[in-house]
Design a protein around this motif. Structure first.
Motif, PDB file in Angstrom:
ATOM      1  N   ARG A 203      62.602 -36.067  14.002  1.00 13.58           N
ATOM      2  CA  ARG A 203      63.363 -34.827  13.995  1.00 13.58           C
ATOM      3  C   ARG A 203      62.905 -33.948  12.829  1.00 13.58           C
ATOM      4  NH1 ARG A 203      64.479 -36.120  18.373  1.00 13.58           N
ATOM      5  NH2 ARG A 203      66.542 -36.223  19.395  1.00 13.58           N
ATOM      6  N   VAL A 204      63.130 -32.640  12.974  1.00 17.66           N
ATOM      7  CA  VAL A 204      62.851 -31.680  11.910  1.00 17.66           C
ATOM      8  C   VAL A 204      64.149 -30.963  11.572  1.00 17.66           C
ATOM      9  CG1 VAL A 204      61.614 -29.578  11.280  1.00 17.66           C
ATOM     10  CG2 VAL A 204      60.435 -31.371  12.553  1.00 17.66           C
ATOM     11  N   PHE A 205      64.470 -30.875  10.268  1.00 18.18           N
ATOM     12  CA  PHE A 205      65.728 -30.285   9.820  1.00 18.18           C
ATOM     13  C   PHE A 205      65.443 -29.092   8.909  1.00 18.18           C
ATOM     14  CE2 PHE A 205      66.167 -34.853  10.346  1.00 18.18           C
ATOM     15  CZ  PHE A 205      67.284 -34.961  11.185  1.00 18.18           C
ATOM     16  N   ARG A 206      66.188 -28.025   9.129  1.00 25.33           N
ATOM     17  CA  ARG A 206      66.082 -26.862   8.243  1.00 25.33           C
ATOM     18  C   ARG A 206      67.017 -27.076   7.056  1.00 25.33           C
ATOM     19  NH1 ARG A 206      66.383 -20.585  10.269  1.00 25.33           N
ATOM     20  NH2 ARG A 206      67.307 -19.696   8.388  1.00 25.33           N
ATOM     21  N   ARG A 232      55.102 -27.654  10.686  1.00 20.94           N
ATOM     22  CA  ARG A 232      54.986 -26.258  11.088  1.00 20.94           C
ATOM     23  C   ARG A 232      54.778 -26.111  12.586  1.00 20.94           C
ATOM     24  NH1 ARG A 232      51.469 -23.160   6.408  1.00 20.94           N
ATOM     25  NH2 ARG A 232      52.661 -23.924   4.613  1.00 20.94           N
ATOM     26  N   GLU A 233      53.952 -26.985  13.154  1.00 21.33           N
ATOM     27  CA  GLU A 233      53.706 -26.892  14.591  1.00 21.33           C
ATOM     28  C   GLU A 233      54.987 -27.143  15.380  1.00 21.33           C
ATOM     29  OE1 GLU A 233      51.962 -28.387  12.419  1.00 21.33           O
ATOM     30  OE2 GLU A 233      49.845 -27.846  12.599  1.00 21.33           O
ATOM     31  N   THR A 234      55.784 -28.120  14.915  1.00 23.32           N
ATOM     32  CA  THR A 234      57.035 -28.416  15.604  1.00 23.32           C
ATOM     33  C   THR A 234      58.001 -27.251  15.529  1.00 23.32           C
ATOM     34  OG1 THR A 234      56.785 -30.777  15.117  1.00 23.32           O
ATOM     35  CG2 THR A 234      58.990 -30.000  15.707  1.00 23.32           C
ATOM     36  N   VAL A 235      58.164 -26.700  14.315  1.00 22.73           N
ATOM     37  CA  VAL A 235      59.077 -25.574  14.142  1.00 22.73           C
ATOM     38  C   VAL A 235      58.588 -24.355  14.906  1.00 22.73           C
ATOM     39  CG1 VAL A 235      60.162 -24.031  12.469  1.00 22.73           C
ATOM     40  CG2 VAL A 235      59.844 -26.435  11.908  1.00 22.73           C
ATOM     41  N   ALA A 236      57.275 -24.143  14.901  1.00 20.72           N
ATOM     42  CA  ALA A 236      56.719 -22.994  15.622  1.00 20.72           C
ATOM     43  C   ALA A 236      56.987 -23.088  17.110  1.00 20.72           C
ATOM     44  CB  ALA A 236      55.211 -22.893  15.361  1.00 20.72           C
ATOM     45  N   TRP A 238      59.523 -24.624  18.473  1.00 21.38           N
ATOM     46  CA  TRP A 238      60.948 -24.364  18.665  1.00 21.38           C
ATOM     47  C   TRP A 238      61.248 -22.872  18.592  1.00 21.38           C
ATOM     48  CZ3 TRP A 238      63.418 -28.620  15.088  1.00 21.38           C
ATOM     49  CH2 TRP A 238      63.162 -29.876  15.658  1.00 21.38           C
ATOM     50  N   ALA A 239      60.461 -22.156  17.784  1.00 26.96           N
ATOM     51  CA  ALA A 239      60.704 -20.728  17.599  1.00 26.96           C
ATOM     52  C   ALA A 239      59.992 -19.873  18.644  1.00 26.96           C
ATOM     53  CB  ALA A 239      60.259 -20.304  16.202  1.00 26.96           C
ATOM     54  N   GLY A 240      59.404 -20.508  19.637  1.00 27.08           N
ATOM     55  CA  GLY A 240      58.765 -19.747  20.696  1.00 27.08           C
ATOM     56  C   GLY A 240      57.348 -19.320  20.385  1.00 27.08           C
ATOM     57  N   GLU A 241      56.720 -19.914  19.344  1.00 26.22           N
ATOM     58  CA  GLU A 241      55.361 -19.521  18.998  1.00 26.22           C
ATOM     59  C   GLU A 241      54.362 -19.979  20.069  1.00 26.22           C
ATOM     60  OE1 GLU A 241      54.340 -17.738  16.199  1.00 26.22           O
ATOM     61  OE2 GLU A 241      56.465 -17.359  16.006  1.00 26.22           O
ATOM     62  N   THR A 242      54.670 -21.062  20.763  1.00 26.48           N
ATOM     63  CA  THR A 242      53.771 -21.536  21.816  1.00 26.48           C
ATOM     64  C   THR A 242      54.275 -21.025  23.163  1.00 26.48           C
ATOM     65  OG1 THR A 242      55.052 -23.592  21.903  1.00 26.48           O
ATOM     66  CG2 THR A 242      53.094 -23.565  20.504  1.00 26.48           C
ATOM     67  N   ALA A 243      54.431 -19.732  23.270  1.00 23.45           N
ATOM     68  CA  ALA A 243      55.023 -19.127  24.463  1.00 23.45           C
ATOM     69  C   ALA A 243      54.000 -19.027  25.588  1.00 23.45           C
ATOM     70  CB  ALA A 243      55.555 -17.743  24.121  1.00 23.45           C
ATOM     71  N   ASP A 244      54.495 -19.211  26.819  1.00 24.96           N
ATOM     72  CA  ASP A 244      53.647 -19.046  28.001  1.00 24.96           C
ATOM     73  C   ASP A 244      54.254 -18.048  28.984  1.00 24.96           C
ATOM     74  OD1 ASP A 244      55.828 -20.496  28.755  1.00 24.96           O
ATOM     75  OD2 ASP A 244      54.716 -22.217  29.536  1.00 24.96           O
ATOM     76  N   ARG A 245      55.383 -17.426  28.583  1.00 29.27           N
ATOM     77  CA  ARG A 245      56.029 -16.431  29.427  1.00 29.27           C
ATOM     78  C   ARG A 245      56.473 -15.251  28.570  1.00 29.27           C
ATOM     79  NH1 ARG A 245      60.705 -20.004  31.866  1.00 29.27           N
ATOM     80  NH2 ARG A 245      60.447 -20.999  29.819  1.00 29.27           N
TER      81      ARG A 245
END
Length: 317
Positions: A203-206, A232-236, A238-245
């Motif tokens: 898990r990743v916690f802020r 960073r990759e995990t948080v990115a 979650w934040a929609g950085e790896t968007a496909d739509r």
């Protein structure tokens, strides 16, 4: 006075490195002459805690272990305190010197200064001064969360921790028991990656969502620490950085600049609203909720439903 303290620290370090089993405070007091001369148990306890913290600041990895009787013991395993020879070229030393500058704040300032002196001895060029500004832009990594320092030490010492954590969709915090792996800063926020014992998964916690104190726990890690921790990759993701739509939203004029920076298209609607097309990936709903009444999701329908569900959950809290 300085010589006496140095001798006491050396004796404590030798005791912790030389033992094959954890030594209790009572055993350490009986083994070190300076501790025997302490006037009272309270005086010894304060002296020991200061010495232990000083040794950890110097880089000694001291483990805290609780036995079956509930008594706390201490030891410094040799394999955890042995490093191969370190050689630094000018570029590497300069980069580490710059890192020392980043940590010039709060209680970390002393450790950073001490680290810089060690870097000088290891080959940091004398003409490289990481505390002097060399340009118009100066690197800064702010640390405002009280949880940062205990988590940083727990990551270093490989100690499990417990803390109360409030998710973005929850009104109240929940207890978490975590084996901390690494801390990273992403877009101005600090995140902890580790093994969540309660959920049996990574898990990743802020850190800004951790409430109360971070509490250390005894014992060893139960899960293997990965060679590479992709905070960073995990948080990115979650934040929609790896968007496909793409998603279509309404955004109040003069608000939501991070959303505007991500937008692929912007159209003025009038009446104080703009229409934005933004990349849509996992976790975008949680990000949009943070902008509150300044954002209205138009499309797709599932994203709008997820945002509404999150807002309702907060309202019920």
């Amino acid at each position: 006075m300085a010589i006496a303290k140095a001798e006491r620290l050396m004796n404590l370090a030798l005791c912790l490195l030389g033992t094959r089993r954890p030594l209790s405070k009572r055993e350490l007091r009986e083994s070190i002459e300076a501790y025997l001369e302490a006037g009272s148990d309270d005086s010894f306890s304060r002296m020991f805690e200061r010495d232990k913290d000083d040794l950890r600041e110097l880089g000694l990895v001291i483990e805290t272990v609780e036995n079956l009787d509930g008594e706390t013991g201490y030891l410094a395993r040799r394999d955890s305190n042995r490093l191969p020879p370190i050689t630094l070229d000018a570029e590497e030393a300069a980069a580490l010197g710059l890192a020392a500058k980043v940590w010039q704040q709060a209680r970390l300032a002393g450790a950073a200064s001490g680290a810089l002196q060690k870097l000088r001895a290891a080959g940091l060029p004398e003409d490289v001064d990481p505390y002097e500004a060399h340009g118009a832009l100066e690197p800064r990594i702010p640390v405002h969360e009280a949880a940062f320092e205990p988590l940083m030490l727990a990551c270093r010492d490989r100690r499990p921790v417990a803390f109360d954590y409030r998710k973005a969709t929850a009104a109240r915090p929940e207890p978490r028991h975590v084996e901390p792996w690494a801390l990273e800063c992403w877009r101005g926020h600090w995140y902890l990656a580790g093994w969540d014992r309660d959920r049996g998964a990574e898990r990743v916690f802020r850190l800004s969502r951790i409430t109360g104190k971070v509490r250390s726990r005894s014992g060893q890690f139960t899960a293997a620490v990965p060679d590479v921790v992709t905070v960073r990759e995990t948080v990115a993701s979650w934040a929609g950085e790896t968007a496909d739509r793409s998603a279509l939203i309404r955004l109040r004029a003069g608000a939501g600049y991070p959303l505007r920076a991500k937008a692929t298209a912007v159209r003025e609607l009038g009446d104080g609203w703009d229409e934005l097309e933004i990349p849509y990936g996992h976790g975008l709903d949680a990000w949009l909720v943070e902008f509150g009444p300044d954002v209205v999701v138009l499309e797709p329908a599932e994203l709008r439903a997820d945002v509404v569900d999150r807002l309702q959950a907060v309202a019920k809290g």
